[in-house]
Design an enzyme around this catalytic site. Sequence first.
Site, PDB file in Angstrom:
ATOM      1  N   GLN A  10      22.155 -17.777  32.545  1.00  0.00           N
ATOM      2  CA  GLN A  10      23.253 -17.099  33.228  1.00  0.00           C
ATOM      3  C   GLN A  10      22.747 -15.859  33.953  1.00  0.00           C
ATOM      4  O   GLN A  10      21.900 -15.139  33.436  1.00  0.00           O
ATOM      5  CB  GLN A  10      24.288 -16.680  32.180  1.00  0.00           C
ATOM      6  CG  GLN A  10      25.675 -17.172  32.482  1.00  0.00           C
ATOM      7  CD  GLN A  10      26.625 -16.907  31.343  1.00  0.00           C
ATOM      8  OE1 GLN A  10      26.388 -17.316  30.230  1.00  0.00           O
ATOM      9  NE2 GLN A  10      27.707 -16.223  31.630  1.00  0.00           N
ATOM     10  N   SER A  91      17.747 -18.268  27.347  1.00  0.00           N
ATOM     11  CA  SER A  91      19.113 -18.386  26.829  1.00  0.00           C
ATOM     12  C   SER A  91      19.669 -19.772  27.128  1.00  0.00           C
ATOM     13  O   SER A  91      19.177 -20.770  26.606  1.00  0.00           O
ATOM     14  CB  SER A  91      19.982 -17.262  27.405  1.00  0.00           C
ATOM     15  OG  SER A  91      21.239 -17.244  26.782  1.00  0.00           O
ATOM     16  N   LEU A  92      20.677 -19.871  27.986  1.00  0.00           N
ATOM     17  CA  LEU A  92      21.246 -21.168  28.338  1.00  0.00           C
ATOM     18  C   LEU A  92      20.171 -22.151  28.792  1.00  0.00           C
ATOM     19  O   LEU A  92      20.290 -23.368  28.591  1.00  0.00           O
ATOM     20  CB  LEU A  92      22.278 -20.989  29.455  1.00  0.00           C
ATOM     21  CG  LEU A  92      22.793 -22.316  30.015  1.00  0.00           C
ATOM     22  CD1 LEU A  92      23.929 -22.837  29.172  1.00  0.00           C
ATOM     23  CD2 LEU A  92      23.174 -22.223  31.457  1.00  0.00           C
ATOM     24  N   ARG A 116      30.207 -23.719  24.446  1.00  0.00           N
ATOM     25  CA  ARG A 116      29.437 -22.513  24.121  1.00  0.00           C
ATOM     26  C   ARG A 116      29.994 -21.320  24.897  1.00  0.00           C
ATOM     27  O   ARG A 116      30.182 -20.232  24.358  1.00  0.00           O
ATOM     28  CB  ARG A 116      27.969 -22.739  24.465  1.00  0.00           C
ATOM     29  CG  ARG A 116      27.027 -21.570  24.179  1.00  0.00           C
ATOM     30  CD  ARG A 116      25.595 -21.998  24.531  1.00  0.00           C
ATOM     31  NE  ARG A 116      24.591 -20.970  24.260  1.00  0.00           N
ATOM     32  CZ  ARG A 116      24.118 -20.101  25.138  1.00  0.00           C
ATOM     33  NH1 ARG A 116      24.599 -20.094  26.380  1.00  0.00           N
ATOM     34  NH2 ARG A 116      23.179 -19.231  24.803  1.00  0.00           N
ATOM     35  N   HIS A 200      23.823 -12.540  22.708  1.00  0.00           N
ATOM     36  CA  HIS A 200      22.640 -12.354  21.861  1.00  0.00           C
ATOM     37  C   HIS A 200      22.718 -11.123  20.966  1.00  0.00           C
ATOM     38  O   HIS A 200      21.726 -10.736  20.365  1.00  0.00           O
ATOM     39  CB  HIS A 200      21.356 -12.338  22.707  1.00  0.00           C
ATOM     40  CG  HIS A 200      21.239 -13.543  23.586  1.00  0.00           C
ATOM     41  ND1 HIS A 200      21.049 -14.810  23.082  1.00  0.00           N
ATOM     42  CD2 HIS A 200      21.350 -13.687  24.932  1.00  0.00           C
ATOM     43  CE1 HIS A 200      21.023 -15.681  24.087  1.00  0.00           C
ATOM     44  NE2 HIS A 200      21.214 -15.016  25.212  1.00  0.00           N
ATOM     45  N   GLN A 249      19.946 -18.388  18.331  1.00  0.00           N
ATOM     46  CA  GLN A 249      19.730 -17.848  19.670  1.00  0.00           C
ATOM     47  C   GLN A 249      20.941 -17.053  20.158  1.00  0.00           C
ATOM     48  O   GLN A 249      20.810 -16.100  20.905  1.00  0.00           O
ATOM     49  CB  GLN A 249      19.442 -19.026  20.613  1.00  0.00           C
ATOM     50  CG  GLN A 249      19.226 -18.662  22.057  1.00  0.00           C
ATOM     51  CD  GLN A 249      20.047 -19.553  22.974  1.00  0.00           C
ATOM     52  OE1 GLN A 249      21.267 -19.539  22.940  1.00  0.00           O
ATOM     53  NE2 GLN A 249      19.359 -20.326  23.796  1.00  0.00           N
TER      54      GLN A 249
END
Length: 317
Positions: A10, A91-92, A116, A200, A249
């Site tokens: 993102q 991340s993603l 998510r 996070h 994560q």
Amino acid sequence: MSLAVVFPGQGSQSVGMLAALAAAEPVVQETFAEASEVLGYDLWQLCQHGPEAELGVTERTQPAMLAAGVATWRVWRTRGGPLPAAMAGHSLGEYTALVCSDAIDFRRAVDLVRFRGQVMQRAVPLGQGAMAAVLGLDDAELVAACREAAQGEVVEPVNFNAPGQTVIAGHATAVARAIEAAKARGAKRAVALPVSVPSHSSLMVGAADQLAERLASVEIRVPNVPAVYTVDVGKHESPDGIRRALREQLFKPVRWAETVRAMIRSGVTTFVECGPGKVLTSLGKRIEKGPHLAMLAVDDPDTLAAALTTAREKQHA
């Protein structure tokens, strides 16, 4: 040559992304059409025409970035791009890596990352969470600034992206205090980011538990390309190990700089970023410099051609 393919998360999205690549490569729009069937709206239309605020909504951004990364990867492979020795995602982007390594079906992943995004957005009421980028302050000083600014609330370093480039997240009021504390300790810049979800950070534990429940019902296979996960800078190939890494994560820092260095230590000399923008390529150049390293972004026909040429030259060197 040892090749790694990395996938952005993102923040790399933009209205009009991948337009030039899609004009040259039909598989791009085919990939977005697959995602649109799952989502029930035209994802390509949203990505090309916005509005930007709508594309920036977390539950829409995540499927958009997943589709963009998968589409770019499919183009890479269709055009003869070599299979990498390793993958990683920011991340993603770890979900994109799982699709591209054939560990999760694309359609299941689209639905999963939409979910998510929803649980992340619901985890903290709108306006109560925040993130900020801090530049030019070492990690120990930033940790101290966050501790000083918390005052009973949550504010933590959450993305260790490159030396002197870290993102913090938590309660909006604590993040605002941490911005001032970081500046007082000598940060070159400390600026709030245009996001409301404190990704996070420990405020995401509840969302992570909901995600874990959903992950339990998603088929995950052993990937055909190993990925390095940023939560512990380790490789997880068993389905349960992958599920654990994806859960953790969500509420633990993204250790991107360490992840890139670990891949370089393992012999990686060429990084190809599949997806819109050049965020990870730019970070990579700050993390490690050297004539033996190539950091290449692929998101249009020109950058694709350049990356394919470099990868082939290094393969036969």
